[in-house]
Design a protein around this motif. Sequence first.
Motif, PDB file in Angstrom:
ATOM      1  N   THR A 150       9.600  -6.528  -0.830  1.00 31.58           N
ATOM      2  CA  THR A 150      10.980  -6.028  -0.838  1.00 31.58           C
ATOM      3  C   THR A 150      11.241  -5.234   0.442  1.00 31.58           C
ATOM      4  N   ARG A 190      -0.549  -5.324  -8.585  1.00 31.10           N
ATOM      5  CA  ARG A 190       0.242  -4.091  -8.664  1.00 31.10           C
ATOM      6  C   ARG A 190       1.495  -4.276  -7.818  1.00 31.10           C
ATOM      7  N   GLY A 191       2.380  -3.268  -7.923  1.00 33.57           N
ATOM      8  CA  GLY A 191       3.700  -3.408  -7.295  1.00 33.57           C
ATOM      9  C   GLY A 191       4.648  -3.902  -8.371  1.00 33.57           C
ATOM     10  N   ALA A 192       5.832  -3.284  -8.415  1.00 34.75           N
ATOM     11  CA  ALA A 192       6.728  -3.520  -9.550  1.00 34.75           C
ATOM     12  C   ALA A 192       7.057  -5.002  -9.788  1.00 34.75           C
ATOM     13  N   PRO A 193       7.543  -5.742  -8.773  1.00 30.81           N
ATOM     14  CA  PRO A 193       7.887  -7.144  -9.072  1.00 30.81           C
ATOM     15  C   PRO A 193       6.661  -7.967  -9.484  1.00 30.81           C
ATOM     16  N   CYS A 203       3.504   3.308   0.866  1.00 29.70           N
ATOM     17  CA  CYS A 203       2.864   2.487  -0.173  1.00 29.70           C
ATOM     18  C   CYS A 203       2.882   1.015   0.249  1.00 29.70           C
ATOM     19  N   ASN A 204       2.858   0.115  -0.709  1.00 32.41           N
ATOM     20  CA  ASN A 204       2.969  -1.309  -0.392  1.00 32.41           C
ATOM     21  C   ASN A 204       4.097  -1.899  -1.206  1.00 32.41           C
ATOM     22  N   ALA A 205       5.192  -2.186  -0.504  1.00 29.86           N
ATOM     23  CA  ALA A 205       6.291  -2.940  -1.116  1.00 29.86           C
ATOM     24  C   ALA A 205       6.361  -4.254  -0.359  1.00 29.86           C
ATOM     25  N   GLY A 208      10.047   0.563  -1.199  1.00 28.09           N
ATOM     26  CA  GLY A 208      10.367  -0.185  -2.415  1.00 28.09           C
ATOM     27  C   GLY A 208      10.615   0.794  -3.549  1.00 28.09           C
ATOM     28  N   CYS A 209      10.647   0.319  -4.768  1.00 28.61           N
ATOM     29  CA  CYS A 209      10.819   1.241  -5.896  1.00 28.61           C
ATOM     30  C   CYS A 209      10.338   0.592  -7.188  1.00 28.61           C
ATOM     31  N   ARG A 216       1.124  -0.273 -18.000  1.00 29.56           N
ATOM     32  CA  ARG A 216       1.606   0.750 -17.050  1.00 29.56           C
ATOM     33  C   ARG A 216       3.024   1.149 -17.454  1.00 29.56           C
ATOM     34  N   PHE A 256       3.562   8.442  -9.265  1.00 27.54           N
ATOM     35  CA  PHE A 256       4.913   8.220  -8.729  1.00 27.54           C
ATOM     36  C   PHE A 256       5.643   9.555  -8.610  1.00 27.54           C
ATOM     37  N   LEU A 302      -4.851  -2.013 -11.206  1.00 30.12           N
ATOM     38  CA  LEU A 302      -4.170  -2.325  -9.943  1.00 30.12           C
ATOM     39  C   LEU A 302      -4.792  -3.494  -9.182  1.00 30.12           C
ATOM     40  N   ASN A 362       9.283   5.951  -7.175  1.00 29.44           N
ATOM     41  CA  ASN A 362       8.429   5.122  -6.322  1.00 29.44           C
ATOM     42  C   ASN A 362       7.119   5.868  -6.116  1.00 29.44           C
ATOM     43  N   ALA A 406       3.038  -6.895  -3.331  1.00 24.20           N
ATOM     44  CA  ALA A 406       3.690  -6.226  -4.464  1.00 24.20           C
ATOM     45  C   ALA A 406       4.718  -7.125  -5.128  1.00 24.20           C
TER      46      ALA A 406
HETATM   47  O1  MRU Z   1       0.844   1.992  -8.159  1.00 25.22           O
HETATM   48  P1  MRU Z   1       1.408   0.807  -7.435  1.00 25.22           P
HETATM   49  O2  MRU Z   1       0.560   0.365  -6.301  1.00 25.22           O
HETATM   50  O3  MRU Z   1       1.772  -0.309  -8.370  1.00 25.22           O
HETATM   51  O4  MRU Z   1       2.770   1.365  -6.826  1.00 25.22           O
HETATM   52  C1  MRU Z   1       3.608   0.471  -6.150  1.00 25.22           C
HETATM   53  C2  MRU Z   1       4.784   1.114  -5.545  1.00 25.22           C
HETATM   54  O5  MRU Z   1       5.052   2.283  -5.724  1.00 25.22           O
HETATM   55  C3  MRU Z   1       5.702   0.216  -4.784  1.00 25.22           C
HETATM   56  O6  MRU Z   1       6.318   0.909  -3.733  1.00 25.22           O
HETATM   57  C4  MRU Z   1       6.763  -0.308  -5.744  1.00 25.22           C
HETATM   58  O7  MRU Z   1       6.186  -0.926  -6.836  1.00 25.22           O
HETATM   59  C5  MRU Z   1       7.705  -1.240  -5.083  1.00 25.22           C
HETATM   60  S1  MRU Z   1       6.983  -2.802  -4.873  1.00 25.22           S
HETATM   61  C6  MRU Z   1       8.094  -3.876  -4.218  1.00 25.22           C
END
Ligand code: MRU
Length: 357
Positions: A179, A56-59, A167-169, A245-246, A99, A325, A53, A257, A173
């Motif tokens: 997002t 980290r964060g999906a995008p 969390c952090n979107a 976010g998700c 991941r 998640f 991490l 998420n 992220a």
């Molecule tokens: O484990 P992480 O910190 O990667 O988890 C991130 C999240 O769950 C965010 O809410 C998600 O990736 C959306 S980011 C725009």
Amino acid sequence: MSAPATNLAQFDTVRLDRPAGALVIIDQTLLPTQISLLHLKTQAEIWEAIKTLRVRGAPAIGVAAAGGLYLAARELADLAYPDFRAGVEKAKDYLDSSRPTAVNLSWALRRMLRCLDQHAALPVPQIVESLYQEAEAIRTEDIQACRAIGEHGLTLIQDNWGILTHCNAGRLAAVRYGTATAPLYLGHERGMRLHVFVDETRPLLQGARLTAFELSQAGLDVTLICDNMAAWNMKNGRIQAVFVGCDRVAANGDVANKIGTLSVALCAHHYGIPFYVAAPTSTIDLATPDGGSIRIEERQGVEITDLWYRQPMAPAGIKTSNPAFDVTDQGLVTAFVTEKGVVRPPFQPAFREILSV
Ligand code: MRU
């Protein structure tokens, strides 16, 4: 020696430094005390950075993996095409294994491999150039998508509202804007007075360490709360909307998420507060029918018992469960905010329409 960096807005969360052959990321494990850039050159370094991490964060992990695969291809550029392709595919599978839950990781890697195949007739160095362009396109599109999510999200909020996020979107992220935070950044830029409530987000504290940090640095009004305080703040009328976010949206609208999102959604439902999920369309996974088919990452128990503490906060050897998640049922989601607009139920046909499938 240059002075240590203090302002996050000076940096993109992830970018390629082509001359140096490096992926440059902000090391998120050191935030909020230190803004430190890492220059990752090898596949093992990039894999480790995603797994632990640092990025980290999906995008953001999608953008990082795409850049990483370009670097892998560049290392293989002297090989004949069959060996080159086999090497790139191996690197793709390796990065993909870092991941499991966020679909953006495999989405970006598949897109890179598709790009390679589309240019297969070219000499290998030119294929490598195409992969650079593709990795840059994925990065630029993320910035544009987040900005558009911000514009659409702004239509859902009003001046003086309290907005809860989990969390952090945020920009950390993604590449910029984030997002779920994009409407908040844009609203703030345009003079709205928004009161942002940030769940600390146990066990890794992405809310406290990252979201509270980036939003307060940008001048927003931020109140940090522990995860178990969200319901109380809702009951007392301090929160008018939730934006999260998700990591993966299933075809039926179920949302994976950060752990704890489901509890927030249930509380919002109970108090009649809109629950919005910000999602670039790259996070919608029509190949996954529903939340039950999403693989949930299980992380080490030490993150719960020890990691952020000066002394252990649990008895030695205690059994732990640490799913990273959870899945929020689609019925709890008021709407998705995508770069293509706000998507309301029924989600399945609405997704097919915006994705033109
Ligand atoms: O484990 P992480 O910190 O990667 O988890 C991130 C999240 O769950 C965010 O809410 C998600 O990736 C959306 S980011 C725009």
